[in-house]
Design a protein around this motif. Structure first.
Motif, short mmCIF file in Angstrom:
data_model
loop_
_atom_site.label_atom_id
_atom_site.label_comp_id
_atom_site.label_asym_id
_atom_site.label_seq_id
_atom_site.Cartn_x
_atom_site.Cartn_y
_atom_site.Cartn_z
N LEU A 98 37.21 30.03 50.79
CA LEU A 98 38.42 29.36 50.29
C LEU A 98 38.23 28.83 48.87
O LEU A 98 39.20 28.67 48.13
N MET A 99 37.01 28.58 48.48
CA MET A 99 36.74 28.07 47.13
C MET A 99 36.67 29.19 46.09
O MET A 99 36.78 28.93 44.89
N LEU A 100 36.48 30.43 46.53
CA LEU A 100 36.44 31.55 45.60
C LEU A 100 37.82 31.80 45.00
O LEU A 100 38.84 31.48 45.62
N PRO A 101 37.87 32.38 43.80
CA PRO A 101 39.17 32.62 43.17
C PRO A 101 39.97 33.71 43.90
O PRO A 101 39.40 34.57 44.57
N THR A 102 41.27 33.65 43.74
CA THR A 102 42.17 34.62 44.35
C THR A 102 42.31 35.82 43.43
O THR A 102 42.18 35.70 42.22
N LEU A 103 42.59 36.99 44.00
CA LEU A 103 42.81 38.19 43.19
C LEU A 103 43.92 37.93 42.17
O LEU A 103 44.96 37.36 42.49
N GLY A 104 43.69 38.35 40.95
CA GLY A 104 44.69 38.17 39.91
C GLY A 104 44.35 37.04 38.96
O GLY A 104 44.93 36.94 37.88
N GLU A 105 43.43 36.19 39.30
CA GLU A 105 43.01 35.12 38.39
C GLU A 105 42.05 35.73 37.38
O GLU A 105 40.97 36.19 37.73
N MET A 106 42.42 35.71 36.12
CA MET A 106 41.61 36.34 35.10
C MET A 106 40.61 35.36 34.48
O MET A 106 39.56 35.75 34.01
N GLU A 107 40.95 34.10 34.42
CA GLU A 107 40.10 33.11 33.75
C GLU A 107 39.09 32.54 34.73
O GLU A 107 39.17 31.39 35.13
N SER A 108 38.12 33.37 35.12
CA SER A 108 37.13 32.92 36.08
C SER A 108 35.77 33.46 35.66
O SER A 108 35.64 34.55 35.13
N LEU A 109 34.75 32.67 35.92
CA LEU A 109 33.39 33.09 35.63
C LEU A 109 32.79 33.90 36.78
O LEU A 109 31.71 34.47 36.64
N VAL A 110 33.48 33.93 37.92
CA VAL A 110 33.01 34.64 39.11
C VAL A 110 33.29 36.13 38.94
O VAL A 110 34.35 36.52 38.46
N PRO A 111 32.35 37.01 39.32
CA PRO A 111 32.60 38.46 39.19
C PRO A 111 33.84 38.90 39.98
O PRO A 111 34.24 38.27 40.97
N LEU A 112 34.44 39.97 39.54
CA LEU A 112 35.71 40.45 40.11
C LEU A 112 35.57 40.83 41.59
O LEU A 112 36.51 40.65 42.36
N TYR A 113 34.41 41.33 42.01
CA TYR A 113 34.24 41.73 43.41
C TYR A 113 34.21 40.53 44.37
O TYR A 113 34.32 40.70 45.57
N LEU A 114 34.07 39.32 43.86
CA LEU A 114 34.11 38.13 44.71
C LEU A 114 35.50 37.49 44.76
O LEU A 114 35.69 36.48 45.43
N HIS A 115 36.47 38.05 44.06
CA HIS A 115 37.84 37.55 44.13
C HIS A 115 38.45 38.01 45.45
O HIS A 115 38.41 39.20 45.77
N LEU A 116 39.01 37.09 46.20
CA LEU A 116 39.56 37.41 47.52
C LEU A 116 41.08 37.50 47.48
O LEU A 116 41.73 36.82 46.68
N SER A 117 41.62 38.31 48.38
CA SER A 117 43.08 38.41 48.48
C SER A 117 43.62 37.20 49.25
O SER A 117 42.87 36.45 49.87
N VAL A 118 44.92 37.04 49.18
CA VAL A 118 45.56 35.93 49.90
C VAL A 118 45.35 36.08 51.40
O VAL A 118 45.08 35.10 52.10
N ASN A 119 45.42 37.31 51.90
CA ASN A 119 45.23 37.55 53.34
C ASN A 119 43.81 37.18 53.78
O ASN A 119 43.61 36.61 54.86
#
Length: 129
Positions: A98-119
């Motif tokens: 829940l603390m990881l960024p959601t897909l579509g957030e561009m301003e994040s230091l977390v790698p893209l593969y750790l972005h989770l979908s809303v589902n």
């Protein structure tokens, strides 16, 4: 041929009587008669199923009595009665998800593969709840 058309388990053991009368077709006078007593019995298959069901019920009752006896006996365990390690680990994973960024957030230091979908976040929140 005599057939019992309404066969039910509640009729097992009921005694029926049948009267046979023999007479000539042209005369009404009976030449002879005989009463036949019949008892409805379950088939061998039904009897076997009933015995197996009774056996399962007895086994279930004996198991439940065993569990009741073992639960009532005091246990000398030193383990804590808190939540299991798996439950704690699953909770930590859900909170992290829940603390990881959601897909579509561009301003994040977390790698893209750790972005989770809303589902995926909804599933984590459901499991956590």
């Amino acid at each position: 041929v005599i057939r019992h058309r309404d066969v039910r388990a509640s009729y097992y053991g009921v005694i029926d009587k049948f009267r046979l009368q023999v007479s000539e077709q042209s005369q009404r006078k009976a030449l002879g008669k005989k009463e036949i007593i019949a008892t409805l019995l379950p088939s061998a298959k039904e009897q076997q199923q009933k015995e197996e069901e009774e056996k399962r019920i007895k086994e279930h009752l004996s198991e439940s009595v065993f569990f009741e006896q073992t639960l009532c006996q005091p246990e000398n365990r030193t383990a804590s009665s808190g939540p299991s390690l798996l439950t704690v680990f699953l909770g930590v994973v859900c909170v992290a998800a829940l603390m990881l960024p959601t897909l579509g957030e561009m301003e994040s230091l977390v790698p893209l593969y750790l972005h989770l979908s809303v589902n995926q976040k909804l599933v984590a929140a459901y499991v956590l709840g």
